[in-house]
Design an enzyme around this catalytic site. Structure first.
Site, PDB file in Angstrom:
ATOM      1  N   HIS A  44       0.861  -1.240   0.039  1.00 56.13           N
ATOM      2  CA  HIS A  44      -0.104  -0.199  -0.011  1.00 56.13           C
ATOM      3  C   HIS A  44       0.819   1.231  -0.047  1.00 56.13           C
ATOM      4  O   HIS A  44       0.617   2.338  -0.673  1.00 56.13           O
ATOM      5  CB  HIS A  44      -0.969   0.052   1.207  1.00 56.13           C
ATOM      6  CG  HIS A  44      -1.988   1.097   1.202  1.00 56.13           C
ATOM      7  ND1 HIS A  44      -3.278   1.042   0.415  1.00 56.13           N
ATOM      8  CD2 HIS A  44      -2.013   2.219   1.813  1.00 56.13           C
ATOM      9  CE1 HIS A  44      -3.906   2.018   0.443  1.00 56.13           C
ATOM     10  NE2 HIS A  44      -3.192   2.839   1.293  1.00 56.13           N
ATOM     11  N   HIS A  90     -10.362   2.594  -0.408  1.00 56.78           N
ATOM     12  CA  HIS A  90     -10.494   2.186   1.221  1.00 56.78           C
ATOM     13  C   HIS A  90     -11.258   0.801   0.997  1.00 56.78           C
ATOM     14  O   HIS A  90     -12.538   0.841   1.573  1.00 56.78           O
ATOM     15  CB  HIS A  90     -11.118   3.325   1.820  1.00 56.78           C
ATOM     16  CG  HIS A  90     -10.383   3.478   2.989  1.00 56.78           C
ATOM     17  ND1 HIS A  90     -10.936   3.887   4.234  1.00 56.78           N
ATOM     18  CD2 HIS A  90      -8.944   3.713   3.324  1.00 56.78           C
ATOM     19  CE1 HIS A  90      -9.885   4.232   5.273  1.00 56.78           C
ATOM     20  NE2 HIS A  90      -8.853   4.064   4.552  1.00 56.78           N
TER      21      HIS A  90
END
Length: 726
Positions: A44, A90
């Site tokens: 990420h 998200h």
């Protein structure tokens, strides 16, 4: 604490990665240092599996002020005005805790924009859910939509556009992508690069709690049957505090107090401090006992890895501390000098006067792992759908089934939960091809849109990558905007899977080709890997968010028919491509075949000619033709204002199903007043642009010669009924 193989594995690190950590430190790390490496080296934050491919994307242009590498991208729209924008995912947090996951996704992307000096002016979203019949879908959908609306509405930023899609590939891994757009002055843009020695490093915003610890690591791993246990890694948002933080930061940005500023997003205090120091080739020393905490007995490990929301890290000019403190005190926010810059090029962490961790910044940033993973090229299916062999269905029945389906029914039950008009600059809300936002107190405006096409990308990733860029381009053209730049959110499965990595590499190649040809650069974005559960990966789902400029906005152009008796023209040639079409999936449950070819020469030519026609005020309404083909696009234009159509059958004797449901690209439907028709045809011919005059608008009925005749009121009802039965 002794670092065991299990602890290393729990931190998402491979054995060879741990050996590299030992080499960089010339010793074993302690648990705090291991946690920091885990945060900075996960997928990420480090983009370790995607960097080699992302570098191939076009990122420059005369309109580009800042491309990828900052909190958000920046483009020039003239008159010292700049637009700052980015999209991020998200996904994992929203599946585990849909309301807070979606809400904090909105909060995080807003901070990426206002940390660069922009006042946010619009929010968009791209949300994907599993099959409507899946037991989790309804609660996930309602939670996500409520979270997006709750955060955006409370902070006072309009949510103006988006897409909501359903497919069984997302049954156990939904996608929640949030995009924010802000406006700034070109000469007042702020960056995250640290500068200067012995400068104050200031923590501002909310206090730090234990929410979100290992959030970035959780987003860099697949789900399994124990995903519910990861709820503690989901952050908790407070939009009212974010509003205070926004106003405090923008107030401080009016003068020259700030050297650099960075949102505490994924990996919190760790990523913000490391990124600032890395970009400035400096060191940072932090005194963690000074970090404002809302929970007792928090450890340095917890402080550094917390992803508590509504926090920023600022490096100030000398002597500006008291001035800045007064501003943050006024807005009732924490303001604490927690460290200093230095020339050590290390991240030094102290707690109660003792050094708890010391790591070379280079090891965390520039020396993070980069993998050129093996990948498999997609083999094309050779099966061509034989339309004549399909069970016959009337055009009217097929139309009704598609426009009443989850993916093509009206989504106003989503958008009605979002405040789209707050700030009073929304000139065109969601529902058209693109939303339009005025630049405050000016005649000009920007158009914004988000798009994805997972089935195309799964079938043929290169074509799919090209198609989403081209469709986004068409959506901006259709409202009269010149497309300027894009941001992308690249949602894929496990990159360690060669098939998934092939989908990623080839989608990126398609995106690259389209962006280069259309002169539509990528200025920001996000990669989200490991979207899957129990080794089952989602379809490749790159999402494109585009921004275009309308230099002088008078009356916004919508996709809804405007007048009775107008001529209807198709720009672009219809070949009747049905493979991967909505028609085959919804009517015959067929998902085989290759998506339509993308002719970028035609895309560019057709788009530029349509934009000229719109700018010359020769078009009453416009709509691009995409999912569902010509008949679905016509029905969408008809439904908006309940204006019917009378459409002729094709003159070339093409199969009617192929003609009306084919998803050939590069096409637009234009509504033209009869007195403008000759001018329009002359411009199209002079630009060698293929077009067809297919009919006209009328009262009361949506009609295709001898095949379809539905009252427009009934068509509206059919299109609006799905959610009520969900």
């Amino acid at each position: 604490m002794k670092i065991t193989n299990k602890i290393i594995e729990n931190h998402g690190l491979k054995k060879d990665e741990y050996k590299n950590i030992q080499k960089f430190l010339k010793r074993d790390p302690n648990i705090l240092e291991l946690g920091i490496f885990s945060a900075m080296w996960n997928e990420h934050c480090s983009y370790k599996s995607s960097k080699v491919h992302l570098k191939k994307l076009p990122t420059k242009g005369k309109q580009v002020i800042q491309g990828p590498g900052e909190n958000a991208g920046v483009i020039d729209i003239g008159d010292n005005d700049a637009i700052i924008f980015k999209i991020e995912s998200h996904n994992h947090p929203s599946f585990i805790e849909p309301y807070q996951g979606a809400a904090t996704g909105v909060g995080g992307i807003l901070r990426d924009v206002f940390t660069m000096g922009a006042r946010p002016i619009a929010l968009l979203n791209s949300i994907h859910f599993g099959s409507p019949t899946h037991p989790k879908t309804k609660s996930l959908l309602n939670g996500v939509v409520s979270g997006i609306g709750g955060y955006g509405n409370c902070i006072g930023i309009p949510t103006v556009a988006g897409e909501t899609k359903f497919n069984e590939t997302y049954n156990e891994n939904i996608l929640v992508n949030a995009m924010a757009v802000g406006h700034a002055k070109k000469d007042k843009i702020f960056y995250s690069k640290a500068k200067g020695i012995n400068k104050s490093v200031v923590y501002v915003g909310s206090k730090t709690g234990r929410d979100g610890i290992h959030g970035a690591s959780m987003a860099s791993a697949e789900f399994d049957e124990n995903s519910e246990e990861k709820k503690p890694t989901v952050q908790v948002g407070d939009p009212f505090t974010e509003k205070l933080l926004l106003e405090a930061c923008l107030e401080l940005m009016k003068d020259n107090s700030i050297i650099s500023i960075q949102d505490m997003g994924a990996a919190g205090l760790t990523s913000s401090s490391v990124e600032m120091a890395s970009k400035g080739s400096l060191g940072i020393e932090l005194e963690l006992d000074k970090v404002p905490c809302r929970e007792e007995n928090m450890t340095p490990y917890e402080m550094m890895l917390s992803e508590s929301q509504e926090r920023m890290l600022i490096i100030l000019e000398d002597g500006k501390e008291n001035h800045a403190r007064k501003i943050f005190d006024k807005w009732d926010l924490d303001f604490v000098v927690i460290g200093r810059t230095n020339n050590s090029k290390n991240l030094t962490l102290k707690f109660n006067g003792k050094v708890e961790g010391e790591i070379p910044i280079e090891a965390l940033a520039e020396k993070a792992p980069v993998y050129n993973r093996k990948w498999i090229k997609k083999k094309l299916t050779k099966n061509k759908v034989n339309v004549k062999s399909l069970k016959k269905i009337k055009l009217e029945n097929a139309l009704i089934k598609i426009i009443s389906s989850p993916n093509h029914s009206n989504k106003n039950w989503v958008t009605e939960q979002f405040d789209q008009m707050v700030m009073c600059d929304t000139a065109q809300r969601s529902g058209s091809d693109a939303a339009i936002i005025r630049i405050h107190n000016k005649d000009k405006a920007i158009a914004v849109s988000v798009d994805s096409s997972a089935n195309y990308c799964k079938s043929h990733p290169i074509s799919g990558g090209k198609q989403i860029v081209a469709e986004n381009w068409r959506n901006l053209i259709s409202v009269g905007a010149k497309p300027l730049a894009i941001t992308n959110c690249l949602n894929f499965g496990n990159p360690e899977n060669e098939i998934v990595m092939g989908e990623f590499a080839e989608c990126l190649e398609g995106i690259r080709e389209a962006c280069e040809y259309l002169e539509y650069p990528v200025v920001s974005g996000n990669v989200s890997f490991y979207n899957g559960t129990n080794k089952k990966n989602i379809y490749p789902t790159p999402v494109i968010g585009g921004v275009g400029l309308i230099k002088k906005l008078t009356e916004p152009l919508t996709h809804c028919f405007k007048n009775f008796g107008s001529k209807i023209i198709i720009v672009g040639k219809t070949f009747g491509h049905l493979e991967q079409s909505c028609f085959l999936k919804e009517i015959h449950s067929i998902i085989d075949g290759k998506p339509p070819d993308i002719n970028l020469l035609n895309e560019k030519n057709n788009g530029e000619v349509v934009l000229k026609l719109i700018n010359d005020k020769l078009v009453s309404s416009a709509h691009d033709i995409s999912s569902g083909g010509l008949i679905i696009a016509l029905s969408e234009m008809s439904i908006g204002n309940k204006i019917g159509v009378k459409i002729n059958k094709p003159h070339n004797l093409m199969n009617l199903t192929e003609y009306f449901f084919g998803e050939d690209q590069g096409r637009y439907i234009l509504e033209i007043n009869e007195e403008n028709l000759k001018k329009v045809e002359k411009i199209l011919k002079s630009n060698n642009t293929y077009y067809e005059n297919i009919g006209y608008t009328q009262e009361n009925f949506f009609e295709i010669d001898g095949e379809v005749k539905i009252n427009t009121n009934e068509l509206f009802k059919i299109n609006n009924q799905w959610y009520n039965n969900f």
